[in-house]
Design a protein around this motif. Sequence first.
Motif, short mmCIF file in Angstrom:
data_model
loop_
_atom_site.label_atom_id
_atom_site.label_comp_id
_atom_site.label_asym_id
_atom_site.label_seq_id
_atom_site.Cartn_x
_atom_site.Cartn_y
_atom_site.Cartn_z
N ASP A 634 0.96 -1.27 0.15
CA ASP A 634 0.23 0.00 -0.16
C ASP A 634 0.74 1.22 -0.01
OD1 ASP A 634 -2.40 -1.48 0.02
OD2 ASP A 634 -2.70 -1.20 2.12
N GLU A 637 2.60 1.76 -3.32
CA GLU A 637 1.64 2.25 -4.44
C GLU A 637 1.47 3.88 -4.31
OE1 GLU A 637 -1.89 -0.05 -3.80
OE2 GLU A 637 -1.34 -0.79 -6.19
N LYS A 638 1.55 4.21 -2.79
CA LYS A 638 1.63 5.88 -2.45
C LYS A 638 2.83 6.49 -3.08
CE LYS A 638 -1.19 5.12 1.56
NZ LYS A 638 -1.26 5.13 2.99
N TRP A 641 2.52 6.33 -7.18
CA TRP A 641 1.47 6.93 -7.76
C TRP A 641 1.27 8.21 -7.22
CZ3 TRP A 641 0.90 4.56 -12.05
CH2 TRP A 641 0.39 3.21 -12.05
N SER A 642 1.62 8.76 -6.10
CA SER A 642 1.15 10.16 -5.44
C SER A 642 1.40 11.16 -6.68
CB SER A 642 1.79 10.23 -4.50
OG SER A 642 3.21 10.32 -4.35
N LEU A 645 -1.08 11.10 -9.39
CA LEU A 645 -2.59 11.30 -8.94
C LEU A 645 -2.74 12.67 -8.25
CD1 LEU A 645 -3.26 7.55 -7.22
CD2 LEU A 645 -3.97 8.57 -9.57
N LYS A 652 -10.97 9.49 -6.30
CA LYS A 652 -11.48 8.06 -6.32
C LYS A 652 -10.83 7.29 -7.23
CE LYS A 652 -16.02 8.43 -4.38
NZ LYS A 652 -17.61 8.24 -4.53
N SER A 654 -8.02 4.96 -8.82
CA SER A 654 -6.80 4.01 -8.16
C SER A 654 -6.53 3.09 -9.24
CB SER A 654 -7.34 3.34 -6.86
OG SER A 654 -8.57 2.76 -7.21
N GLU A 657 -3.58 -3.01 -8.64
CA GLU A 657 -2.54 -3.60 -8.05
C GLU A 657 -1.78 -4.05 -8.96
OE1 GLU A 657 -2.82 -4.06 -3.48
OE2 GLU A 657 -4.44 -5.20 -4.46
#
Length: 747
Positions: A634, A637-638, A641-642, A645, A652, A654, A657
């Motif tokens: 998790d 991914e942050k 992708w942050s 995104l 919303k 996402s 995975e």
Amino acid sequence: MRILAFSITALLTIALIIILDSRLLLQAPIGRLLSPQHGVWQNAEPAGINYSEDLIFPQLKGKTEVYLDERLVPHVFADNDDDAFFVQGFLHAKFRLWQMEFQTHAAAGRLCEIVGEKQGTVDFLYIVDRYFRRLGMPYAAKNSLKLMEADDTTKRMCDAYTAGINAYIQSLTKSTMPLEYKLLGYQPEAWSNYKTALFLKYMSFDLAGYEADFEYTSARNAYTRAVFENMLPIQPDSLDPIIPAGTVFDPAGIVPMKPTIADSVYFSFQRDSTILPVEPQKPDKSNGSNNWAVSGKKTRSGFPILANDPHLGLNLPSLWYEIHMQTPNFNVYGASFPCAPTVSIGFNDSCAFGFTNAGRDVRDYYEIKFKDESRQEYFFNGEWKQTEFRYEKIKVKDKPDYLDTVAYTVFGPVIFDTRYGNSNNDGKSYAVRWKAHDPSNEIKMFYQLNRAKNYADYAEAIKNLHTPGQNCVFAAKNGDIALWCQGAFPAKWKRQGDFVMPGTDSSFMWQGIIPQSENPHQMNPERGFVSSANQQPTDTSYPYYLGGSFPNYRGLTINRNLTRMQDITPQDMMQLQTDNFNAFAEMAIPVLLRNTDETILTAPQKKYWDILKDWNFKNDISEKGATVFVAFWDNLEKVIWSDELALGVSKKLSPHESTLLEGLLRDSAWMFVDNINTPEKETLGADILAALDLTVTELEREEKDGRMEWAKHKDTRVNHLLKFPTFSRLHLPIGGGTHVINATKPT
């Protein structure tokens, strides 16, 4: 003195009466709730309750007997079909009436009637009632009800079922009223076939209501096409589809044509800061199930075995009601839905049947151009067309009624406009086209499956399934096994419906429904089994665009196991249904190990890294490795992708995975590893260390709270529909999770 004592007593009595007859603490007067004769005490059942009784109903045409076994599963033996469905309705109501009415009130946009406009942070008027009305749920149910009642068999079955429910409702007294009615302070109303149709549409929403049109449109407006296609790819590399890769399909019977303006208008990857609507609720995109059937050549008995495990929400009361019904015409056992007659998943004397969610996108949005604020006319195909309106009167407990005027177009209802609560859509209006709006009669499929004798009967029955699309698995005593990806699926050109479409002409409308015979299917395959776990039904050789959302890794694990297994018993299948092996982690952890320099890890980092390295890839109850992996992934991914995104995209959105994992499997220097906000070029190793820092902070807190073991970290619970903790089952010691055959998540 006596007068003073009397006065004090009188005042206390008056105060007690006022308090106990008020709704200050609960939604029903406390005095009524605590009444010894009629209150909640009457709902307490003795542990050894005896349900034996003789009941007489004028509606019954013959004799019916019901035996409740040690798990309170009813076994119904009736002289005729009508009586069996009457008794099924009576039993559903006896054990599940409040649940049935609560669910259908939700589907109809009527929760405000019983719970009020707002409870805590939940705005029922906006999040549920107005949303479902504007989505067209009651409209869709009425469309289907006409078709259901036009069919003599379906109408007769539903009439008998409805009569059974109402017979129970009419037998209720103040004292025997289900507990939730007493707590909320209202009474049940008569059941109708319309409520059964509403429930079926509610299930269509739960299983075929997920889409990401606004999120994808926001992403298209923020990214280049290359970034978008890499972040939100159509198909994962590791796909093991429902119909095996390499299967040869017939040419498409319908060839949808992409509009000539699609590239310049629809696929316009240009920066656009328009703030698109945010839907107040969405069904869980992970809603799904596992099912499979193995042929007799792989089983010890020489006969097929079918297994089905629905992964729907954990609720109390349960979504399911187990039942056995036998008449001279059918003998069926399995899981039924309170709110609908028949058995939905189960078996009869000749065959077994089950379902998983097909996950296809059957709900699209169109931008509508109204002539003016009155919304009386909208522009379509070069002219102004007259708008139709539905006037939705929403009753609100203890408040005046709320009137919502919903515009209807050739596409369907206008779900978002400036008159709706989220007017952050730059003044634009959006209509929704949902396949569930069209008339359909899914209950007839279950009626026919309950009586099916062979593959031909099964294949004919599933033709009645339009929405939600399902992967329908089948096995028969004669040895046949089969699986159809069945539903009324729009024939779409590539990426049609992934973004909001122009609604000023017909060029972006659906051009037809995929012929039923061309839906992916297989019967008696050489490999000896059929299976589905919500993964994509086919590879890209299938001639139609699939759309939708498809998890991948449960299917991989199931197919791996079924391929190697021989001499299979029912016990083997039961064990496989609760298997906790995490194929996603098995693929991911080697990537992490290859790209991490362990010599530079700090002591806290090394502590959790070693737990991850020693983990057996199983999400078992006591495993700490599962907790470390989920927390770490998790955070990775942050980190990765942050930056993308943050570009004004919907919160919303996402990526799957699988997108990150398979991108890293292809290239450790994958394009998203670098942070676009920094001048230096980040490496995967640096991202892993950054994610580890976040994970250490999180896991030290979990360890302090005694939540490092997987079951405690995941903390599965079964909530009562009203979310009352005392009516719920909390902190259940259960393994499983995302990407695992045993798909048990927190709820």
